[in-house]
Design an enzyme around this catalytic site. Structure first.
Site, PDB file in Angstrom:
ATOM      1  N   CYS A 248       0.558  -0.540  -4.132  1.00 30.80           N
ATOM      2  CA  CYS A 248       1.831  -0.659  -3.419  1.00 30.80           C
ATOM      3  C   CYS A 248       1.906   0.517  -2.463  1.00 30.80           C
ATOM      4  O   CYS A 248       2.065   1.664  -2.887  1.00 30.80           O
ATOM      5  CB  CYS A 248       3.000  -0.638  -4.406  1.00 30.80           C
ATOM      6  SG  CYS A 248       4.625  -0.686  -3.593  1.00 30.80           S
TER       7      CYS A 248
ATOM      8  N   GLU B 156       2.710  -6.221   1.086  1.00 30.00           N
ATOM      9  CA  GLU B 156       1.290  -6.200   0.762  1.00 30.00           C
ATOM     10  C   GLU B 156       0.544  -6.995   1.820  1.00 30.00           C
ATOM     11  O   GLU B 156       1.097  -7.930   2.411  1.00 30.00           O
ATOM     12  CB  GLU B 156       1.055  -6.784  -0.639  1.00 30.00           C
ATOM     13  CG  GLU B 156      -0.321  -6.489  -1.198  1.00 30.00           C
ATOM     14  CD  GLU B 156      -0.655  -5.010  -1.194  1.00 30.00           C
ATOM     15  OE1 GLU B 156      -1.337  -4.562  -0.231  1.00 30.00           O
ATOM     16  OE2 GLU B 156      -0.244  -4.303  -2.128  1.00 30.00           O
TER      17      GLU B 156
END
Length: 226
Positions: free
Chosen positions: A2, A105
């Site tokens: 992340c 992402e």
């Protein structure tokens, strides 16, 4: 992993999901559509579970010589976390909830990569399992710096087509409370770090501008290509 996320939330959302008595940061809530490493993020710590704090993203162990290591410590792999030098003390003593509305992402493909915005499918705030640290400059005359990292693990069904890692989410009040419980045995703490159930998240593609930290506005949340 992340590496970018967003904090676009309201006081009403926070008090509804956590506690009406939750204390907000001194300077209030600031929207950030593109939170990047070394920037400030919202956390709730086991030290003060009724307080929403602003800490620096990128864990800096107490033994570090300077803050530079933090840029490489934005994530902590859940596998074996209890034995890793930078995390073995925090996983036992300094846990936190990292609060957001979504994370980004990038899905790699032959033509390059496409960014996605990923958020809870039920409309709730995103609560990621994190660790925090307090780092004190060696001169002793400067205020301590509080930092955090986001724990990652194997993806669920929604995330698997996009990336092979995802944040470890604490998806309900019980798991969040247990994560902040300083008396919880280590084995039980580690048991909270598992892939969230399929159906927990939803996602959609967004523009490539999210890849530049200088871009920070509502356009980063806009759906594209559909």
């Amino acid at each position: 992993m992340c590496g970018r996320y967003s904090i676009v939330i309201t006081e009403e959302q926070l008090r509804k999901q956590f506690s009406p008595q939750l204390q907000l940061p001194m300077n209030g809530l600031v929207k950030n559509y593109n939170v990047a490493p070394t920037q400030s993020g919202l956390v709730i710590t086991d030290r003060n579970p009724d307080q929403l704090d602003l800490f620096r993203w990128g864990l800096v162990p107490f033994w570090a010589k300077d803050l530079k290591i933090g840029a490489r410590m934005i994530n902590a792999r859940s596998e074996g976390i209890e034995d890793k030098p930078s995390f073995r003390k925090p996983i036992r003593e300094r846990r936190c909830l990292v609060i957001a509305d979504s994370f980004y992402e990038w899905q790699r493909h032959d033509g390059g990569k496409t960014p996605f915005r990923i958020k809870p499918s039920d409309g709730s705030l995103l609560v990621m399992a994190g660790l925090w640290e307090q780092w004190q400059p060696k001169d002793g005359n400067t205020d301590p710096v509080f930092t955090y990292t986001i724990i990652t693990g194997a993806p669920n069904a929604e995330m698997a087509p996009i990336h092979d890692r995802m944040p470890m989410l604490l998806v309900n009040e019980a798991t969040q409370s247990h994560w902040l419980d300083r008396n919880l045995p280590l084995a039980d703490v580690l048991d909270l770090l598992h892939t969230p159930p399929d159906g927990t998240l939803e996602y959609y593609p967004v523009g490539s501008m999210v890849g530049n930290v200088r871009n920070n506005g509502p356009e980063l949340h806009e759906r594209i290509g559909e």
